[in-house]
Design an enzyme around this catalytic site. Structure first.
Site, PDB file in Angstrom:
ATOM      1  N   PHE A  11       0.857  -1.192   0.000  1.00 13.22           N
ATOM      2  CA  PHE A  11       0.000   0.000   0.000  1.00 13.22           C
ATOM      3  C   PHE A  11       0.891   1.239   0.000  1.00 13.22           C
ATOM      4  O   PHE A  11       1.901   1.273   0.698  1.00 13.22           O
ATOM      5  CB  PHE A  11      -0.918  -0.012   1.233  1.00 13.22           C
ATOM      6  CG  PHE A  11      -2.077   0.918   1.125  1.00 13.22           C
ATOM      7  CD1 PHE A  11      -3.195   0.578   0.380  1.00 13.22           C
ATOM      8  CD2 PHE A  11      -2.052   2.148   1.756  1.00 13.22           C
ATOM      9  CE1 PHE A  11      -4.276   1.432   0.268  1.00 13.22           C
ATOM     10  CE2 PHE A  11      -3.120   3.016   1.646  1.00 13.22           C
ATOM     11  CZ  PHE A  11      -4.239   2.663   0.902  1.00 13.22           C
ATOM     12  N   GLU A  55      -0.055  -5.042   8.414  1.00 16.41           N
ATOM     13  CA  GLU A  55       0.374  -6.444   8.331  1.00 16.41           C
ATOM     14  C   GLU A  55       1.866  -6.638   8.571  1.00 16.41           C
ATOM     15  O   GLU A  55       2.336  -7.777   8.697  1.00 16.41           O
ATOM     16  CB  GLU A  55      -0.015  -7.034   6.973  1.00 16.41           C
ATOM     17  CG  GLU A  55      -1.508  -7.217   6.775  1.00 16.41           C
ATOM     18  CD  GLU A  55      -2.277  -5.931   6.504  1.00 16.41           C
ATOM     19  OE1 GLU A  55      -3.457  -5.861   6.915  1.00 16.41           O
ATOM     20  OE2 GLU A  55      -1.708  -4.998   5.892  1.00 16.41           O
ATOM     21  N   ILE A  68      -0.611   7.420   5.404  1.00 14.31           N
ATOM     22  CA  ILE A  68      -0.923   8.834   5.168  1.00 14.31           C
ATOM     23  C   ILE A  68      -2.294   9.131   5.765  1.00 14.31           C
ATOM     24  O   ILE A  68      -3.263   8.405   5.517  1.00 14.31           O
ATOM     25  CB  ILE A  68      -0.884   9.164   3.663  1.00 14.31           C
ATOM     26  CG1 ILE A  68       0.513   8.871   3.107  1.00 14.31           C
ATOM     27  CG2 ILE A  68      -1.274  10.625   3.420  1.00 14.31           C
ATOM     28  CD1 ILE A  68       0.639   8.987   1.606  1.00 14.31           C
ATOM     29  N   THR A  85     -10.634  10.212   8.046  1.00 11.42           N
ATOM     30  CA  THR A  85     -11.223   9.480   9.175  1.00 11.42           C
ATOM     31  C   THR A  85     -10.126   9.133  10.184  1.00 11.42           C
ATOM     32  O   THR A  85      -8.947   9.381   9.952  1.00 11.42           O
ATOM     33  CB  THR A  85     -11.894   8.176   8.692  1.00 11.42           C
ATOM     34  OG1 THR A  85     -10.869   7.269   8.255  1.00 11.42           O
ATOM     35  CG2 THR A  85     -12.871   8.448   7.556  1.00 11.42           C
ATOM     36  N   HIS A 110      -9.103   6.234  10.817  1.00 12.98           N
ATOM     37  CA  HIS A 110      -8.457   4.995  10.390  1.00 12.98           C
ATOM     38  C   HIS A 110      -6.940   5.101  10.516  1.00 12.98           C
ATOM     39  O   HIS A 110      -6.262   4.166  10.951  1.00 12.98           O
ATOM     40  CB  HIS A 110      -8.864   4.687   8.940  1.00 12.98           C
ATOM     41  CG  HIS A 110      -8.293   3.422   8.410  1.00 12.98           C
ATOM     42  ND1 HIS A 110      -7.247   3.394   7.527  1.00 12.98           N
ATOM     43  CD2 HIS A 110      -8.633   2.130   8.638  1.00 12.98           C
ATOM     44  CE1 HIS A 110      -6.964   2.132   7.230  1.00 12.98           C
ATOM     45  NE2 HIS A 110      -7.775   1.350   7.882  1.00 12.98           N
ATOM     46  N   PHE A 131      11.837   0.245  12.939  1.00 10.85           N
ATOM     47  CA  PHE A 131      10.671   0.993  12.471  1.00 10.85           C
ATOM     48  C   PHE A 131      11.085   1.949  11.365  1.00 10.85           C
ATOM     49  O   PHE A 131      11.714   2.972  11.608  1.00 10.85           O
ATOM     50  CB  PHE A 131      10.067   1.770  13.647  1.00 10.85           C
ATOM     51  CG  PHE A 131       8.766   2.444  13.330  1.00 10.85           C
ATOM     52  CD1 PHE A 131       7.573   1.750  13.448  1.00 10.85           C
ATOM     53  CD2 PHE A 131       8.724   3.765  12.931  1.00 10.85           C
ATOM     54  CE1 PHE A 131       6.367   2.374  13.168  1.00 10.85           C
ATOM     55  CE2 PHE A 131       7.528   4.392  12.647  1.00 10.85           C
ATOM     56  CZ  PHE A 131       6.341   3.698  12.761  1.00 10.85           C
TER      57      PHE A 131
END
Length: 154
Positions: free
Chosen positions: A21, A57, A81, A85, A87, A112
């Protein structure tokens, strides 16, 4: 005694876990990470790449790879990004916590390298445009941690 990692050529294999993604940005992070590893003496045949659907994931795959005993470090690369909302908050928080937990559960550096940005422009800048390449920086952190852990008492 002072323990401090350095940037000398580390021993062992490295795994990259990269989200598909926001792939345009993440590919730049992967390129930066592999470049940093190569510049520090890690040959391409000592680097494995696992692709996951999205940043959320990453922690599961990172933990499985770290548990395998095959890798000196696992470098997590993704891009989240902010949208309209909440999310973003859930994905960013879960990803961050999961990556930290993978490192703590396995004792392997799980680094990370996930961008958490307000805009696509910010992400592009952090993936090599204006603010350096955070994938490169994550790989350098992995090298330093591998070398630091090798110095610590057993």
């Amino acid at each position: 005694m002072i323990y401090e990692g350095d940037f000398s050529s580390p021993v062992g294999r490295f795994a990259l876990v990269a989200a598909r993604f926001n792939g345009f940005v993440v590919e730049q992070l992967v390129t930066g990470a592999t470049d940093a590893l190569a510049r520090h003496g890690v040959a391409a045949d000592r680097i494995d790449l696992a692709r996951v659907p999205g940043s959320f994931e990453i922690p599961l795959v990172a933990q499985k790879l770290a548990q395998s005993g095959k890798y000196a470090a696992v470098i997590c690369l993704g891009c989240i990004i902010r949208g309209d909302t909440d999310h973003y908050d859930h994905v960013a928080g879960g990803t961050t916590s999961g990556i930290a937990q993978a490192a703590l559960a396995t004792g392997v550096p799980v680094i990370f390298g996930v961008l958490t940005c307000d805009t696509l422009e910010q992400a592009i800048h952090r993936a090599g445009a204006k603010a350096g390449n955070k994938g490169f920086e994550a790989a350098v952190a992995a090298i330093e941690m591998v070398n630091l852990l090798a110095q610590l008492p057993k």
